[in-house]
Design a protein around this motif. Structure first.
Motif, PDB file in Angstrom:
ATOM      1  N   LYS A   1      -3.424  15.880  23.277  1.00 17.85           N
ATOM      2  CA  LYS A   1      -3.531  14.479  23.722  1.00 17.85           C
ATOM      3  C   LYS A   1      -2.257  14.002  24.404  1.00 17.85           C
TER       4      LYS A   1
ATOM      5  N   GLN B   1      -2.155  14.596  28.169  1.00 19.07           N
ATOM      6  CA  GLN B   1      -3.336  14.193  28.927  1.00 19.07           C
ATOM      7  C   GLN B   1      -3.320  12.714  29.291  1.00 19.07           C
ATOM      8  N   THR B   2      -4.065  12.408  30.357  1.00 20.79           N
ATOM      9  CA  THR B   2      -4.307  11.020  30.729  1.00 20.79           C
ATOM     10  C   THR B   2      -5.315  10.447  29.729  1.00 20.79           C
ATOM     11  N   PRO B   3      -5.493   9.128  29.699  1.00 14.58           N
ATOM     12  CA  PRO B   3      -6.486   8.551  28.791  1.00 14.58           C
ATOM     13  C   PRO B   3      -7.899   9.125  28.976  1.00 14.58           C
ATOM     14  N   GLU B   4      -8.248   9.527  30.214  1.00 14.42           N
ATOM     15  CA  GLU B   4      -9.583  10.095  30.430  1.00 14.42           C
ATOM     16  C   GLU B   4      -9.636  11.602  30.218  1.00 14.42           C
TER      17      GLU B   4
ATOM     18  N   TYR C   1       3.791   5.948  35.197  1.00  9.61           N
ATOM     19  CA  TYR C   1       3.821   6.077  33.748  1.00  9.61           C
ATOM     20  C   TYR C   1       5.109   5.434  33.262  1.00  9.61           C
TER      21      TYR C   1
END
Length: 143
Positions: free
Chosen positions: A27, A30-33, A76
């Protein structure tokens, strides 16, 4: 021919492509999606060329071993409040012909003409060549 440029980056702390894939499955990476991303301090000045078909080429154990298509660049901001660039990548790791690369910091641009070729689809199913043998073959120009 489209006007694109690639990036090349050391995959610090990984020994194999499988290690890179495992890191990108976390996680934190990774991006939120759910897309893998690499967060870096510097924002590439050639953003439009990168997202116009460019890839991130990964250096593992001293040689470029795989690539991922760059999907986009996201802003970010970490808990420290500093603005950084998240290079968002396609999840598919595409193996390439091994190409020696000396250590460097950060990322570098890589012209399409200088990028190693993708391995044929069937080669990905073969047992990988041991790292030291792969490096020796690349040094003499066989790979």
């Amino acid at each position: 021919m489209n006007n694109c440029v690639n990036l090349v980056k050391l995959s610090v702390g990984t020994e194999t492509i499988a290690d890179l894939a495992a890191w990108q499955a976390t996680k934190r990476a990774q991006t939120p999606e759910g897309f893998p991303r690499h967060v870096t301090r510097m924002w590439p000045k050639r953003e439009s060329e990168i997202i116009n078909g460019g890839s991130m080429y990964w250096v593992i154990k001293g040689s470029i071993q795989c690539r991922q298509k760059v999907i986009r660049l996201d802003e970010y901001v970490g808990q420290d409040g500093i603005r950084r660039c998240a290079i968002v990548l396609d999840p598919e790791l595409i193996e390439v012909q091994s190409s020696l690369k000396r250590p460097f910091q950060g990322w570098r641009y890589l012209a399409p003409a200088d990028a190693p070729s993708d391995l044929p689809a069937g080669r990905a199913q073969e047992e990988p060549i041991p790292v030291e043998l792969n490096r020796a073959l690349a040094e003499i120009g066989v790979l």
